[in-house]
Design a protein around this motif. Structure first.
Motif, PDB file in Angstrom:
ATOM      1  N   ASN A  15      42.563  68.981  58.188  1.00  0.00           N
ATOM      2  CA  ASN A  15      42.412  67.521  58.114  1.00  0.00           C
ATOM      3  C   ASN A  15      43.307  66.923  57.028  1.00  0.00           C
ATOM      4  N   PRO A  16      44.619  67.045  57.187  1.00  0.00           N
ATOM      5  CA  PRO A  16      45.529  66.519  56.162  1.00  0.00           C
ATOM      6  C   PRO A  16      45.410  65.010  55.976  1.00  0.00           C
ATOM      7  N   GLN A  17      44.923  64.300  57.011  1.00  0.00           N
ATOM      8  CA  GLN A  17      44.793  62.845  56.906  1.00  0.00           C
ATOM      9  C   GLN A  17      43.769  62.422  55.855  1.00  0.00           C
ATOM     10  N   ALA A  18      42.871  63.323  55.472  1.00  0.00           N
ATOM     11  CA  ALA A  18      41.819  62.986  54.501  1.00  0.00           C
ATOM     12  C   ALA A  18      42.258  63.188  53.056  1.00  0.00           C
ATOM     13  N   PHE A  19      43.451  63.745  52.850  1.00  0.00           N
ATOM     14  CA  PHE A  19      43.911  64.088  51.513  1.00  0.00           C
ATOM     15  C   PHE A  19      45.280  63.470  51.246  1.00  0.00           C
ATOM     16  N   PRO A  20      45.671  63.274  49.976  1.00  0.00           N
ATOM     17  CA  PRO A  20      44.935  63.643  48.757  1.00  0.00           C
ATOM     18  C   PRO A  20      43.798  62.666  48.447  1.00  0.00           C
ATOM     19  N   VAL A  21      42.809  63.149  47.733  1.00  0.00           N
ATOM     20  CA  VAL A  21      41.659  62.359  47.322  1.00  0.00           C
ATOM     21  C   VAL A  21      41.926  61.792  45.933  1.00  0.00           C
ATOM     22  N   ASP A  22      41.784  60.477  45.788  1.00  0.00           N
ATOM     23  CA  ASP A  22      41.941  59.832  44.481  1.00  0.00           C
ATOM     24  C   ASP A  22      40.673  60.096  43.667  1.00  0.00           C
ATOM     25  N   ILE A  23      40.794  60.917  42.654  1.00  0.00           N
ATOM     26  CA  ILE A  23      39.637  61.329  41.871  1.00  0.00           C
ATOM     27  C   ILE A  23      38.939  60.151  41.211  1.00  0.00           C
ATOM     28  N   ASN A  24      39.652  59.089  40.904  1.00  0.00           N
ATOM     29  CA  ASN A  24      39.064  57.946  40.205  1.00  0.00           C
ATOM     30  C   ASN A  24      38.484  56.894  41.148  1.00  0.00           C
ATOM     31  N   ARG A  25      38.693  57.042  42.455  1.00  0.00           N
ATOM     32  CA  ARG A  25      38.212  56.032  43.394  1.00  0.00           C
ATOM     33  C   ARG A  25      37.295  56.599  44.484  1.00  0.00           C
ATOM     34  N   ALA A  26      37.496  57.824  44.844  1.00  0.00           N
ATOM     35  CA  ALA A  26      36.751  58.404  45.966  1.00  0.00           C
ATOM     36  C   ALA A  26      35.271  58.520  45.646  1.00  0.00           C
ATOM     37  N   ASP A  27      34.452  58.456  46.690  1.00  0.00           N
ATOM     38  CA  ASP A  27      33.011  58.631  46.476  1.00  0.00           C
ATOM     39  C   ASP A  27      32.678  60.112  46.285  1.00  0.00           C
ATOM     40  N   TYR A  28      31.458  60.353  45.849  1.00  0.00           N
ATOM     41  CA  TYR A  28      31.007  61.714  45.526  1.00  0.00           C
ATOM     42  C   TYR A  28      31.153  62.647  46.726  1.00  0.00           C
ATOM     43  N   GLU A  29      30.787  62.150  47.906  1.00  0.00           N
ATOM     44  CA  GLU A  29      30.834  62.993  49.098  1.00  0.00           C
ATOM     45  C   GLU A  29      32.242  63.477  49.392  1.00  0.00           C
ATOM     46  N   ARG A  62      33.832  59.275  34.961  1.00  0.00           N
ATOM     47  CA  ARG A  62      34.763  58.184  35.264  1.00  0.00           C
ATOM     48  C   ARG A  62      34.129  56.803  35.092  1.00  0.00           C
ATOM     49  N   ARG A  63      32.832  56.754  34.831  1.00  0.00           N
ATOM     50  CA  ARG A  63      32.200  55.479  34.495  1.00  0.00           C
ATOM     51  C   ARG A  63      32.696  54.975  33.139  1.00  0.00           C
ATOM     52  N   PHE A  64      33.197  55.889  32.315  1.00  0.00           N
ATOM     53  CA  PHE A  64      33.583  55.530  30.957  1.00  0.00           C
ATOM     54  C   PHE A  64      35.086  55.612  30.712  1.00  0.00           C
ATOM     55  N   GLN A  65      35.819  56.334  31.575  1.00  0.00           N
ATOM     56  CA  GLN A  65      37.267  56.460  31.388  1.00  0.00           C
ATOM     57  C   GLN A  65      37.911  56.935  32.676  1.00  0.00           C
ATOM     58  N   ARG A  66      39.208  56.710  32.774  1.00  0.00           N
ATOM     59  CA  ARG A  66      39.939  57.233  33.914  1.00  0.00           C
ATOM     60  C   ARG A  66      40.091  58.741  33.747  1.00  0.00           C
ATOM     61  N   ILE A  67      39.882  59.454  34.830  1.00  0.00           N
ATOM     62  CA  ILE A  67      39.962  60.905  34.788  1.00  0.00           C
ATOM     63  C   ILE A  67      41.416  61.330  34.960  1.00  0.00           C
ATOM     64  N   TYR A  76      46.529  70.540  45.110  1.00  0.00           N
ATOM     65  CA  TYR A  76      47.191  70.192  46.362  1.00  0.00           C
ATOM     66  C   TYR A  76      46.456  69.098  47.128  1.00  0.00           C
ATOM     67  N   PHE A  77      45.227  68.784  46.719  1.00  0.00           N
ATOM     68  CA  PHE A  77      44.378  67.918  47.544  1.00  0.00           C
ATOM     69  C   PHE A  77      43.877  66.687  46.800  1.00  0.00           C
ATOM     70  N   ILE A  78      44.392  66.416  45.589  1.00  0.00           N
ATOM     71  CA  ILE A  78      43.922  65.276  44.810  1.00  0.00           C
ATOM     72  C   ILE A  78      45.086  64.499  44.224  1.00  0.00           C
ATOM     73  N   SER A  79      44.761  63.319  43.742  1.00  0.00           N
ATOM     74  CA  SER A  79      45.710  62.540  42.943  1.00  0.00           C
ATOM     75  C   SER A  79      44.979  62.002  41.727  1.00  0.00           C
ATOM     76  N   CYS A  80      45.659  62.014  40.582  1.00  0.00           N
ATOM     77  CA  CYS A  80      45.104  61.480  39.351  1.00  0.00           C
ATOM     78  C   CYS A  80      46.230  61.394  38.328  1.00  0.00           C
ATOM     79  N   PRO A  81      46.072  60.571  37.278  1.00  0.00           N
ATOM     80  CA  PRO A  81      47.105  60.476  36.239  1.00  0.00           C
ATOM     81  C   PRO A  81      47.381  61.844  35.609  1.00  0.00           C
ATOM     82  N   GLY A  82      48.683  62.138  35.437  1.00  0.00           N
ATOM     83  CA  GLY A  82      49.062  63.386  34.798  1.00  0.00           C
ATOM     84  C   GLY A  82      49.350  64.519  35.758  1.00  0.00           C
ATOM     85  N   LEU A  83      49.066  64.301  37.048  1.00  0.00           N
ATOM     86  CA  LEU A  83      49.323  65.342  38.049  1.00  0.00           C
ATOM     87  C   LEU A  83      50.556  64.961  38.846  1.00  0.00           C
ATOM     88  N   THR A  84      51.539  65.813  38.823  1.00  0.00           N
ATOM     89  CA  THR A  84      52.748  65.584  39.603  1.00  0.00           C
ATOM     90  C   THR A  84      52.400  65.591  41.079  1.00  0.00           C
TER      91      THR A  84
END
Length: 413
Positions: A318-332, A352-357, A374-382
């Motif tokens: 399911n490549p269409q579901a990724f990458p997951v934005d760690i700071n925006r995606a829901d828990y599920e 992430r309630r207190f800071q950007r991850i 390979y499956f997420i996006s967040c600050p600091g990750l190429t």
């Protein structure tokens, strides 16, 4: 006549094929200066939340059996040494092992001798004697015998912390082939009774505090993997229904151990431990990761990929579901990222309630970053290169040939 030590050797060895033992969920505290305490403890060489390994006396009451199930070492036609305990022998063994700090409870199963009721009555009498005559408050897990009367099953639930009715074979046609003297109705009926009785008495205790506790650790079952041609979809579809309908606490899976030559079961040289492990991982996704069955296996693609764990397999399909934005995606959705477990996902959502991850934060939160990157996006990750399933698969694939000794514990690291 065999001595107690000889019986113990025979009947403890015969019990090793039953994987459906655990003490999770029981809170039977010590009282009136009695023996034992199952409060907060596990059993059967399981691990507690703080990492402690605990054990139990795991035996058959008897390996005499009137049935001739092809997959069972105790089957009627198998040429093995037979033995049976008395009720007092099992009670004495349990108390003596407990006093010597060898065990913390009892797991008692049996071959079916004479009849279901005759067998169940002996198992119940062991539990009743331990509880009433010796004030034993340790953990007790009893095998519920298919075909036993409701009165005996009810009494067993009053004394035992957990009961289990083993299904063993995942479909009725396969059961009829390898165990023609058994049927699904006799197995599912006591499961339904125990589930309904537990719900009834839990509700009764809300009104009448003195109402008895019934099977406080619930019920479990075991399915054998590889003793029949049933697919992983058939195994997991049955397990999913048991969790939802019978409210089982746990379904255990056991790779088929070849015990004798019989053309009703596959001729294999060793148990399918890798497949067993994959089924456990898929079960984990159903129970704790909020996956639906058709996201793991389907009737059209009924078997799990042995080269990758089912969570990684889902991501690769399911490549269409990724990458997951760690700071925006829901828990599920965060739970679906390979390399992120339940604890790490909760920590991410809380933090992430207190800071950007950031990428560095994820490492500190216990994420398996080698896999998750390979499956997420967040600050600091190429940013990962364009999705290439064969490349990702080759980079992340786990060795498929290494034997797994503890499949329940080897999940999604």
């Amino acid at each position: 006549m065999a001595s107690v030590s000889e019986k113990l050797s025979i009947l403890a060895d015969a019990a090793k094929y039953d994987a459906s033992c655990s003490s999770s969920g029981s809170k039977r505290a010590n009282k009136d200066k009695g023996l034992g305490n199952s409060d907060g403890m596990g059993i059967c060489h399981s691990y507690t939340e703080d990492g402690r390994c605990v054990s139990l006396l795991k035996i058959l009451f008897s390996n005499v059996c009137i049935y001739d199930c092809a997959y069972c070492v105790s089957r009627r036609s198998n040429d093995v040494q037979r033995a049976s305990f008395t009720v007092q022998e099992v009670v004495a063994l349990t108390l003596n092992f407990y006093r010597r700090n060898f065990i913390e409870g009892l797991f008692l199963s049996s071959g079916i001798f004479k009849s279901a009721d005759a067998t169940m009555e002996k198992l119940v009498r062991v539990a009743r004697t331990l509880r009433n005559e010796h004030n034993f408050n340790g953990y007790i897990h009893i095998k519920a015998i298919p075909g036993a009367s409701e009165d005996l099953l009810h009494e067993a639930g009053l004394y035992a912390d957990r009961l289990s009715v083993n299904i063993e074979i995942p479909s009725e046609p396969s059961l009829q082939k390898v165990a023609p003297e058994k049927n699904y109705s006799d197995i599912i009926t006591p499961m339904n009774f125990l589930s309904e009785e537990r719900i009834r008495l839990v509700d009764e205790r809300k009104v009448i505090r003195s109402a008895p506790r019934f099977m406080p650790a619930g019920q479990s079952t075991q399915l054998i993997v590889g003793a029949s041609p049933d697919s992983d979809w058939q195994i997991l579809n049955l397990a999913d229904g048991l969790y939802k309908q019978q409210k089982l606490k746990r379904v255990y899976y056991s790779g088929y151990v070849p015990i004798a030559t019989d053309d009703r079961v596959p001729s294999v040289s060793a148990p399918p431990l890798l497949r067993e492990n994959r089924v456990y991982q898929a079960d984990w996704l159903l129970r704790f990761y909020r996956f639906s069955l058709d996201e793991i296996v389907t009737p059209e693609a009924p078997d799990l990929d042995l080269e990758v764990d089912p969570k990684l397999g889902y991501a690769l399909r399911n490549p269409q579901a990724f990458p997951v934005d760690i700071n925006r995606a829901d828990y599920e959705m965060i739970l679906r990222v390979p390399g992120i477990g339940v604890k790490s996902a909760r920590k991410i959502v809380s933090a992430r309630r207190f800071q950007r991850i950031t990428w560095d934060n994820l490492k500190a939160l216990g994420v398996a970053t080698r896999r998750a990157r390979y499956f997420i996006s967040c600050p600091g990750l190429t940013a990962a290169p364009d999705w290439d399933t064969p490349r990702l698969r080759s980079e992340l694939i786990a060795p498929a040939s290494r034997p797994l000794e503890s499949p329940q514990l080897s999940l999604f690291g």
